[in-house]
Design a protein around this motif. Sequence first.
Motif, short mmCIF file in Angstrom:
data_model
loop_
_atom_site.label_atom_id
_atom_site.label_comp_id
_atom_site.label_asym_id
_atom_site.label_seq_id
_atom_site.Cartn_x
_atom_site.Cartn_y
_atom_site.Cartn_z
N LEU A 1 0.81 -1.22 0.00
CA LEU A 1 0.00 0.00 0.00
C LEU A 1 0.84 1.27 0.00
CD1 LEU A 1 -2.75 -0.95 2.63
CD2 LEU A 1 -3.05 -0.71 0.18
N ARG A 2 2.08 1.16 0.42
CA ARG A 2 2.86 2.37 0.65
C ARG A 2 2.91 3.28 -0.58
NH1 ARG A 2 6.55 3.03 4.69
NH2 ARG A 2 6.71 0.79 4.98
N GLY A 3 3.02 2.69 -1.77
CA GLY A 3 3.12 3.49 -2.99
C GLY A 3 1.91 4.37 -3.24
N PHE A 4 0.75 3.96 -2.75
CA PHE A 4 -0.46 4.76 -2.95
C PHE A 4 -0.41 6.06 -2.17
CE2 PHE A 4 -2.07 0.55 -4.15
CZ PHE A 4 -2.76 0.86 -5.30
N PHE A 5 0.41 6.11 -1.12
CA PHE A 5 0.43 7.28 -0.24
C PHE A 5 1.68 8.13 -0.41
CE2 PHE A 5 -1.89 3.82 2.02
CZ PHE A 5 -3.15 4.33 1.83
N GLU A 6 2.47 7.86 -1.45
CA GLU A 6 3.67 8.64 -1.69
C GLU A 6 3.33 9.88 -2.50
OE1 GLU A 6 6.37 5.89 -3.45
OE2 GLU A 6 6.87 4.92 -1.55
N VAL A 7 2.43 10.69 -1.96
CA VAL A 7 2.01 11.94 -2.59
C VAL A 7 2.05 13.03 -1.54
CG1 VAL A 7 0.58 10.87 -4.38
CG2 VAL A 7 -0.41 11.36 -2.13
N ASP A 8 2.30 14.24 -1.98
CA ASP A 8 2.39 15.37 -1.06
C ASP A 8 1.03 16.04 -0.95
OD1 ASP A 8 3.32 17.28 0.66
OD2 ASP A 8 4.17 18.54 -0.91
N ARG A 9 0.08 15.34 -0.43
CA ARG A 9 -1.27 15.87 -0.25
C ARG A 9 -1.98 15.03 0.81
NH1 ARG A 9 -3.64 14.20 -6.09
NH2 ARG A 9 -1.60 15.07 -6.66
N ASP A 10 -3.09 15.56 1.29
CA ASP A 10 -3.88 14.79 2.24
C ASP A 10 -4.57 13.64 1.52
OD1 ASP A 10 -3.16 16.50 4.23
OD2 ASP A 10 -4.99 17.70 4.15
N VAL A 11 -4.67 12.51 2.18
CA VAL A 11 -5.32 11.33 1.63
C VAL A 11 -6.38 10.86 2.61
CG1 VAL A 11 -5.00 8.93 0.90
CG2 VAL A 11 -3.21 10.62 0.41
N ALA A 12 -7.58 10.62 2.11
CA ALA A 12 -8.66 10.08 2.95
C ALA A 12 -8.86 8.61 2.62
CB ALA A 12 -9.96 10.86 2.72
N ILE A 13 -8.81 7.78 3.64
CA ILE A 13 -9.07 6.34 3.48
C ILE A 13 -10.45 6.09 4.08
CG2 ILE A 13 -8.30 4.02 4.04
CD1 ILE A 13 -5.50 5.23 4.52
N SER A 14 -11.39 5.74 3.25
CA SER A 14 -12.76 5.51 3.71
C SER A 14 -13.11 4.05 3.47
CB SER A 14 -13.75 6.41 2.96
OG SER A 14 -15.07 6.14 3.36
N GLU A 15 -13.24 3.29 4.54
CA GLU A 15 -13.52 1.86 4.42
C GLU A 15 -14.29 1.42 5.66
OE1 GLU A 15 -14.49 -1.45 3.98
OE2 GLU A 15 -13.30 -0.90 2.22
N GLU A 16 -15.59 1.16 5.49
CA GLU A 16 -16.42 0.88 6.65
C GLU A 16 -16.07 -0.44 7.33
OE1 GLU A 16 -20.54 0.09 5.99
OE2 GLU A 16 -20.20 -0.62 3.94
N ASN A 17 -15.38 -1.33 6.60
CA ASN A 17 -15.03 -2.63 7.18
C ASN A 17 -13.56 -2.71 7.59
OD1 ASN A 17 -17.23 -3.79 4.74
ND2 ASN A 17 -17.66 -3.94 6.91
N LEU A 18 -12.92 -1.56 7.77
CA LEU A 18 -11.51 -1.57 8.13
C LEU A 18 -11.28 -2.28 9.47
CD1 LEU A 18 -8.79 -0.58 7.06
CD2 LEU A 18 -9.11 1.51 8.37
N LEU A 19 -12.20 -2.13 10.40
CA LEU A 19 -12.06 -2.78 11.70
C LEU A 19 -12.52 -4.23 11.68
CD1 LEU A 19 -13.38 0.06 14.06
CD2 LEU A 19 -11.00 -0.56 13.62
N GLY A 20 -13.34 -4.58 10.71
CA GLY A 20 -13.86 -5.94 10.65
C GLY A 20 -15.19 -5.99 9.94
N TYR A 21 -15.80 -7.16 9.93
CA TYR A 21 -17.03 -7.41 9.19
C TYR A 21 -18.13 -7.87 10.16
CZ TYR A 21 -14.16 -7.19 5.00
OH TYR A 21 -13.31 -6.77 4.02
N PRO A 22 -19.39 -7.69 9.74
CA PRO A 22 -20.47 -8.13 10.63
C PRO A 22 -20.36 -9.58 11.09
CG PRO A 22 -21.36 -6.74 8.90
CD PRO A 22 -19.91 -6.98 8.56
N LYS A 23 -19.97 -10.49 10.16
CA LYS A 23 -19.91 -11.90 10.54
C LYS A 23 -18.84 -12.17 11.59
CE LYS A 23 -19.52 -16.63 8.94
NZ LYS A 23 -19.05 -17.56 7.89
N ASP A 24 -17.85 -11.28 11.73
CA ASP A 24 -16.83 -11.48 12.76
C ASP A 24 -17.47 -11.62 14.15
OD1 ASP A 24 -15.01 -11.18 10.74
OD2 ASP A 24 -14.39 -9.16 11.32
#
Length: 230
Positions: free
Chosen positions: A1-24
């Motif tokens: 993933l590191r290459g996606f963030f090698e930019v000189d700007r703010d980056v928003a990561i929006s992922e509702e399942n980043l912590l886990g999934y309902p079935k967990d």
Amino acid sequence: LRGFFEVDRDVAISEENLLGYPKDSWSGTIYPGASETLDLLSPALEGRRVEIYLAVRSYPAFISSLYGEALQQGNHRPIEGYKSLHRSADGLWPRVVETLQGAFPGSCITVWQYEDFAQLESEILGRLSGLAKDAIIKPAQTDILPSARAQAIEEYAQTAADMPRSQRQFHMLALRHKHPKSGPNAAFSLWNDAEAAALRDEYETDLARIKPVDAVEFLDGNSTALDSAR
């Protein structure tokens, strides 16, 4: 993933399942793999200033929503069996905040209640986008799939146990059509009044634990909204 963030700007990561999934939550613990997932992400953000935005939700509505969402994804577990695993939230939101701090030391964590989003929407979107509130144009979203009505979830729980996963998903779609969601009593809840009150007490206690944490900024919408399952 590191290459996606090698930019000189703010980056928003929006992922509702980043912590886990309902079935967990079938395991009896909510977000059991959050630490491992965040540990995979954190090296990609090394050296960047990290701001975290976290919506928390009242436990009786949130746990009911997890159950309903897991069913809609083709999973199955009897209602009473699931309830027996989650009669206490066991300090869920403070544990999530601690997990976020462990993965991203020195980060700032902005927290609000799901129930307060209507009052806080412009403030939150402004912070996430960096735009002035009057510059934010909200898109008209007409294609959002609503959550299943209580009758659909209850009927699914009774009838889908012996179906293969793919058939369960179609079965839920049919039940959603049979029981369209409308009206104030359409929301699904696992809990009776006494059980819901006990979980709400846990939620209020846990909010009081989160608010004084140094890295946390708690946005207060002065919500008077009642719990409602998705």
